[in-house]
Write an enzyme that holds these catalytic residues in place. Structure first.
Site, PDB file in Angstrom:
ATOM      1  N   SER A  72      44.508   3.092  19.241  1.00 51.19           N
ATOM      2  CA  SER A  72      45.385   2.674  20.234  1.00 51.19           C
ATOM      3  C   SER A  72      46.257   1.714  20.071  1.00 51.19           C
ATOM      4  CB  SER A  72      44.051   1.784  21.427  1.00 51.19           C
ATOM      5  OG  SER A  72      44.971   1.538  22.623  1.00 51.19           O
ATOM      6  N   TYR A  78      37.138  -4.426  22.688  1.00 49.72           N
ATOM      7  CA  TYR A  78      37.464  -2.763  22.609  1.00 49.72           C
ATOM      8  C   TYR A  78      38.624  -2.732  21.742  1.00 49.72           C
ATOM      9  CZ  TYR A  78      40.456   1.468  23.706  1.00 49.72           C
ATOM     10  OH  TYR A  78      41.083   2.514  23.445  1.00 49.72           O
ATOM     11  N   LYS A 124      38.852  -1.056  17.590  1.00 51.64           N
ATOM     12  CA  LYS A 124      39.812   0.154  16.973  1.00 51.64           C
ATOM     13  C   LYS A 124      40.370  -0.345  15.783  1.00 51.64           C
ATOM     14  CE  LYS A 124      39.642   3.339  20.294  1.00 51.64           C
ATOM     15  NZ  LYS A 124      39.002   4.641  19.937  1.00 51.64           N
TER      16      LYS A 124
HETATM   17  C1  UD1 Z   1      44.848  -0.052  29.647  1.00 52.17           C
HETATM   18  C2  UD1 Z   1      43.897  -0.905  28.783  1.00 52.17           C
HETATM   19  C3  UD1 Z   1      44.310  -0.715  27.252  1.00 52.17           C
HETATM   20  C4  UD1 Z   1      43.844   0.946  27.193  1.00 52.17           C
HETATM   21  C5  UD1 Z   1      44.516   1.792  27.969  1.00 52.17           C
HETATM   22  C6  UD1 Z   1      44.193   3.117  27.900  1.00 52.17           C
HETATM   23  C7  UD1 Z   1      43.675  -3.238  29.911  1.00 52.17           C
HETATM   24  C8  UD1 Z   1      44.064  -4.490  29.890  1.00 52.17           C
HETATM   25  N1  UD1 Z   1      44.345  -2.304  29.024  1.00 52.17           N
HETATM   26  O1  UD1 Z   1      46.038  -0.174  29.383  1.00 52.17           O
HETATM   27  O2  UD1 Z   1      43.323  -1.306  26.461  1.00 52.17           O
HETATM   28  O3  UD1 Z   1      44.074   1.260  25.678  1.00 52.17           O
HETATM   29  O4  UD1 Z   1      44.447   1.275  29.344  1.00 52.17           O
HETATM   30  O5  UD1 Z   1      45.056   4.080  28.441  1.00 52.17           O
HETATM   31  O6  UD1 Z   1      42.915  -2.506  30.821  1.00 52.17           O
HETATM   32  N2  UD1 Z   1      48.161  -1.095  37.157  1.00 52.17           N
HETATM   33  C9  UD1 Z   1      48.607  -1.497  38.647  1.00 52.17           C
HETATM   34  N3  UD1 Z   1      47.490  -0.841  39.244  1.00 52.17           N
HETATM   35  C10 UD1 Z   1      46.335  -0.399  38.830  1.00 52.17           C
HETATM   36  C11 UD1 Z   1      46.214  -0.064  37.604  1.00 52.17           C
HETATM   37  C12 UD1 Z   1      47.108  -0.603  36.635  1.00 52.17           C
HETATM   38  O7  UD1 Z   1      49.321  -2.029  38.968  1.00 52.17           O
HETATM   39  O8  UD1 Z   1      45.482  -0.024  39.748  1.00 52.17           O
HETATM   40  C13 UD1 Z   1      49.116  -1.483  36.157  1.00 52.17           C
HETATM   41  C14 UD1 Z   1      48.924  -2.554  35.209  1.00 52.17           C
HETATM   42  O9  UD1 Z   1      49.037  -3.808  35.679  1.00 52.17           O
HETATM   43  C15 UD1 Z   1      50.009  -1.974  34.215  1.00 52.17           C
HETATM   44  C16 UD1 Z   1      50.210  -0.329  34.200  1.00 52.17           C
HETATM   45  O10 UD1 Z   1      49.751  -0.214  35.636  1.00 52.17           O
HETATM   46  O11 UD1 Z   1      51.362  -2.567  34.063  1.00 52.17           O
HETATM   47  C17 UD1 Z   1      49.146   0.497  33.452  1.00 52.17           C
HETATM   48  O12 UD1 Z   1      47.869   0.065  33.584  1.00 52.17           O
HETATM   49  P1  UD1 Z   1      46.662   0.865  32.948  1.00 52.17           P
HETATM   50  O13 UD1 Z   1      47.051   2.233  33.107  1.00 52.17           O
HETATM   51  O14 UD1 Z   1      45.502   0.283  33.200  1.00 52.17           O
HETATM   52  O15 UD1 Z   1      47.227   0.826  31.270  1.00 52.17           O
HETATM   53  P2  UD1 Z   1      47.351  -0.346  30.057  1.00 52.17           P
HETATM   54  O16 UD1 Z   1      46.931  -1.471  31.034  1.00 52.17           O
HETATM   55  O17 UD1 Z   1      48.575  -0.259  29.686  1.00 52.17           O
END
Ligand code: UD1
Length: 340
Positions: free
Chosen positions: A124, A148, A152
């Protein structure tokens, strides 16, 4: 090629199977169904019209794993199985190290016993941690910020040492950015247990009416519109990167870490708008506080994948949202609501 797939019933694993079977490979799936359902495998069988073996087992059941590998005698292993919830990894670190790290050691041992020396590992981009520069290339220092991510990183190092100690062994460590989307048939897709932690499945569930609104975690980041920016990679493109990695491994000993991303980021608001366009639904959202541990921006430099594997992403954010909507609208409750 005979390919042993750990975690093959999961979100990425099931898409991988459709690619492998479609290309005529022989497959054996090893899965403990802790975060997946056998129904996903039934869907893969129907989609591809190809049989394959399955073993219900846990990586930590060393003997069962070794027996399965010995019986199947794979040319290569694709290793997806692992726990992946960031929050849970901080609350239950030992479970994460046992499952992910010990499980991977057991897998390498079982591969040795079965004389298999090729592995493609599901790593990842989370191994990079907070960006020191962007886009992330593979030389970026590794500094994951949660257990996590550390599992990895540790597995990457273990595989690297294992390959170095065995002449002719080969490994590709694929560092995924944000895998999203679904098979174009709408028959398989992402089906998280409970409220989704990740953006795309959450947006899909709002679009289909399972949840009232999306919480947007912060709009004061230094990005185009203030919301977090990520490199979203279509799960079918991601699966194709693995088949390219299998081909690469077959002719080149050694261990390579390779980014799998598009090389372009989308913000949370851009994702919401793209999903509205794909689904024809309005997606209500509210700006809330930042989520601890989130970074403003994460984007891949995918040039090594092109240079070494001849792979590049072919699907864009529109394709991602259309396919995710095809899956979510046909299966509003995921796999659980309908018969196969
Ligand atoms: C997350 C994990 C990462 C993992 C990846 C798998 C965290 C901090 N990181 O990454 O370790 O490898 O998923 O795909 O959990 N967001 C919102 N609202 C939501 C959900 C997300 O605004 O309900 C935003 C987040 O702040 C971010 C973006 O959407 O800016 C993507 O979030 P997400 O899909 O959770 O992925 P990552 O944070 O990149």
């Amino acid at each position: 090629m005979k390919v042993f797939v750990t975690g093959g019933a999961g979100y990425i694993g099931s898409h991988m199977l459709t690619e492998l079977l479609g290309e005529g490979h022989e497959v054996c799936v090893y899965d403990n169904y802790v975060n997946s359902l056998p129904l996903a495998l039934d869907r893969v069988r129907t989609l591809t019209n190809r049989p394959f073996e399955t073993v219900a087992g846990d990586l930590r059941q060393g003997e069962r794993l070794a027996e399965s590998l010995k019986a199947f005698r794979p040319d290569a292993v694709i290793h997806f199985a692992g726990l992946k919830a960031v929050g849970a990894s901080a609350a239950f670190p030992l479970e994460y190290y046992e499952n992910n790290v010990q499980g991977s050691i057991a897998l390498l041992r079982a591969m040795e016993a079965a004389e298999c020396h090729r592995i493609v590992f599901s790593s990842s981009a989370t191994v990079y941690g907070e960006p020191r520069y962007l886009p992330f290339d593979e030389a970026h220092p590794l500094s994951p910020i949660n257990p996590y991510g550390r599992t990895k990183q540790f597995i990457e190092e273990i595989i690297r040492d294992w390959v170095a100690a065995r002449s002719g062994a080969s490994a590709v460590l694929l560092r995924y950015f944000n895998p999203v989307g679904a098979h174009e048939s709408g028959r398989i897709g992402e089906d998280p247990l409970g409220p989704p932690a990740n953006l795309l499945p959450f947006v899909s569930q709002v679009a289909v009416g399972r949840r009232p609104f999306v919480s947007v975690y912060g709009d004061d980041y230094p990005t185009r519109d203030g919301t977090g920016e990520r490199d979203y990679i279509h799960v079918v493109d991601l699966a194709k990167a693995h088949t390219a990695a299998l081909t690469y491994c077959a002719s080149r000993p050694g261990c390579e870490a390779i980014n799998v991303g598009v090389g372009r980021g989308a913000t949370v608001l851009e994702v919401i708008r793209a999903f509205e366009a794909a689904s024809g639904r309005t997606i209500p959202y509210r700006i809330v506080a930042r989520r601890p541990g989130d970074t403003a921006s994460s984007v891949a430099d995918p040039s090594k994948a092109l240079a070494l594997l001849g792979w590049r992403a072919e699907r864009d954010l529109g394709d991602i949202c259309r396919s995710a909507w095809a899956w979510q609208s046909a299966n509003p409750q995921g796999y659980r609501s309908t018969a196969s």
